[in-house]
Design a protein around this motif. Structure first.
Motif, PDB file in Angstrom:
ATOM      1  N   SER A 133       0.848  -1.188   0.000  1.00 28.44           N
ATOM      2  CA  SER A 133       0.000   0.000   0.000  1.00 28.44           C
ATOM      3  C   SER A 133       0.884   1.238   0.000  1.00 28.44           C
ATOM      4  O   SER A 133       1.658   1.451   0.936  1.00 28.44           O
ATOM      5  CB  SER A 133      -0.902   0.002   1.241  1.00 28.44           C
ATOM      6  N   ASP A 140      -1.407   6.974  -5.833  1.00 30.64           N
ATOM      7  CA  ASP A 140      -2.037   5.855  -5.140  1.00 30.64           C
ATOM      8  C   ASP A 140      -1.274   4.595  -5.527  1.00 30.64           C
ATOM      9  O   ASP A 140      -0.351   4.649  -6.353  1.00 30.64           O
ATOM     10  CB  ASP A 140      -3.524   5.737  -5.470  1.00 30.64           C
ATOM     11  N   THR A 141      -1.624   3.485  -4.946  1.00 31.11           N
ATOM     12  CA  THR A 141      -0.834   2.270  -5.124  1.00 31.11           C
ATOM     13  C   THR A 141      -0.757   1.846  -6.586  1.00 31.11           C
ATOM     14  O   THR A 141       0.331   1.572  -7.114  1.00 31.11           O
ATOM     15  CB  THR A 141      -1.416   1.124  -4.279  1.00 31.11           C
TER      16      THR A 141
END
Length: 394
Positions: A133, A140-141
């Motif tokens: 994560s 974002d991931t």
């Protein structure tokens, strides 16, 4: 604002491409960059120094962030300012790029340019697509992993310090080019310049007292503690006053923050005990001049192990870091080549123990070095440079 940024990036990409079509290739030009142009350091510096001495027919030029040009000027290192039109021209003309961190994704690599990615550490904490994560701001991931692999697909060569790293790099970076498992060129310095004369030179250069032992404190950054994208927070998590009271007669501390940390810590109250050397051009000199390393999860300890000196791990947030921030590739608590401590009191006690205890035996540092440092011998830059120049001239 976001729309304007997108437009500017597209403009830069088109301009970069057009400039590449407007100038002839210079097959003797090599561009170097370290930590986003912020430093003259690390693996690129070691390769640059070797090539300067052994391949004088090549033109070697550094990519420098405009806010960090002073070191290049002071040391009389040839450079071009990052993201200027001149920089775009030289990047297109160059036969080889050498860098230790990712370049901006908008930069298209010319087909006839070779890209050597040196990277900058043996991995303890998870990297690239292995991160479960991503907590960094501005992404974002899924986006982070997608962008990372888009960049790594441009690399032709990747340096690895050991077989352990090779396996991780190939998977985490999804790298399918040529891996040069050579040891790290930056560590050649530790074999070639670890002597009293050089130590005295660095002490004098940094205006350090000659009658005290030196502790190097080099922590890493925290993905989830930031001001904004690319600028991370850091606070000293120990009692500096207590440290100075207990250790100040015999020790000084050199603070070396990670290049992504944006803090300017006020250490004026601890003058002559705590020295902020974060702006010093290369941590390799700080390794050599220090008697002891304190770190946390930074890869600096893999390099420092080559010196066979005591290491202490100040891991006040280890559970949070392991479970919520990055995670580790191996059982750090049992395999670390030194004790893990979590309080100021324990840290002071452990520092004092290094004066009477053989840490190398207690913490099996010989076994650690056998696994992670076996290729280090002072000639990694030669191995890398000779291989790359052979490719350029073939």
């Amino acid at each position: 604002m976001k729309t304007l940024k997108v437009i500017l990036l597209k403009f830069y990409k088109i301009l970069f491409w057009l400039l590449g079509k407007s100038f002839h290739k210079d097959y003797r030009l090599i561009i170097f960059e370290s930590f986003l142009g912020k430093q003259y350091s690390d693996n690129p510096r070691a390769i640059y120094e070797y090539m300067t001495a052994h391949y004088p027919d090549y033109r070697l030029l550094w990519s420098a962030d405009r806010r960090h040009r002073k070191v290049f000027k002071t040391l009389d290192i040839p450079y071009v300012t990052r993201f200027t039109p001149s920089w775009m021209i030289y990047m297109n003309k160059a036969a080889l790029w050498v860098t230790n961190s990712r370049l901006p994704l908008w930069i298209p690599k010319p087909d006839d340019t070779l890209y050597l990615q040196t990277w900058h550490g043996t991995p303890l904490k998870k990297l690239g697509t292995d991160i479960n994560s991503v907590l960094m701001p501005g992404t974002d991931t899924d986006k982070y992993k997608r962008n990372f692999t888009a960049e790594s697909s441009k690399w032709d060569y990747l340096i690895s310090p050991n077989s352990y790293s090779t396996e991780i790099f190939k998977r985490a970076f999804r790298f399918y080019g040529v891996t040069l498992e050579t040891g790290y060129p930056r560590n050649d310095h530790l074999f070639n310049n670890d002597n009293p004369l050089f130590q005295d030179y660095i002490r004098t250069k940094l205006e350090l007292p000659i009658d005290k032992k030196i502790i190097l404190y080099a922590p890493t950054w925290r993905d989830d503690s930031y001001h904004e994208r690319g600028k991370y927070k850091f606070d000293l998590q120990f009692d500096v006053e207590k440290m100075q009271a207990e250790l100040g007669d015999d020790y000084i501390v050199l603070l070396r923050l990670h290049y992504l940390v944006a803090e300017n810590l006020d250490l004026s109250s601890y003058k002559d005990f705590f020295y902020d050397v974060s702006a010093y051009e290369d941590v390799r000199d700080l390794y050599i001049v220090s008697d002891l390393l304190i770190t946390d999860y930074s890869s600096v300890f893999f390099d420092y192990a080559n010196l066979k000196r005591p290491m202490i791990f100040y891991t006040y947030d280890i559970e949070h870091y392991r479970e919520n921030v990055r995670g580790f590739y191996f059982d750090f608590e049992t395999m670390a080549p030194g004790p893990l401590v979590e309080t100021t009191e324990h840290l002071i006690e452990t520092i004092k123990m290094t004066e009477t205890t053989d840490f190398n035996e207690i913490y099996s540092t010989a076994a650690f070095r056998a696994r992670f440092c076996a290729l280090e011998d002072g000639e990694a830059a030669k191995r890398v440079s000779d291989r790359i120049i052979c490719h350029l001239e073939s």
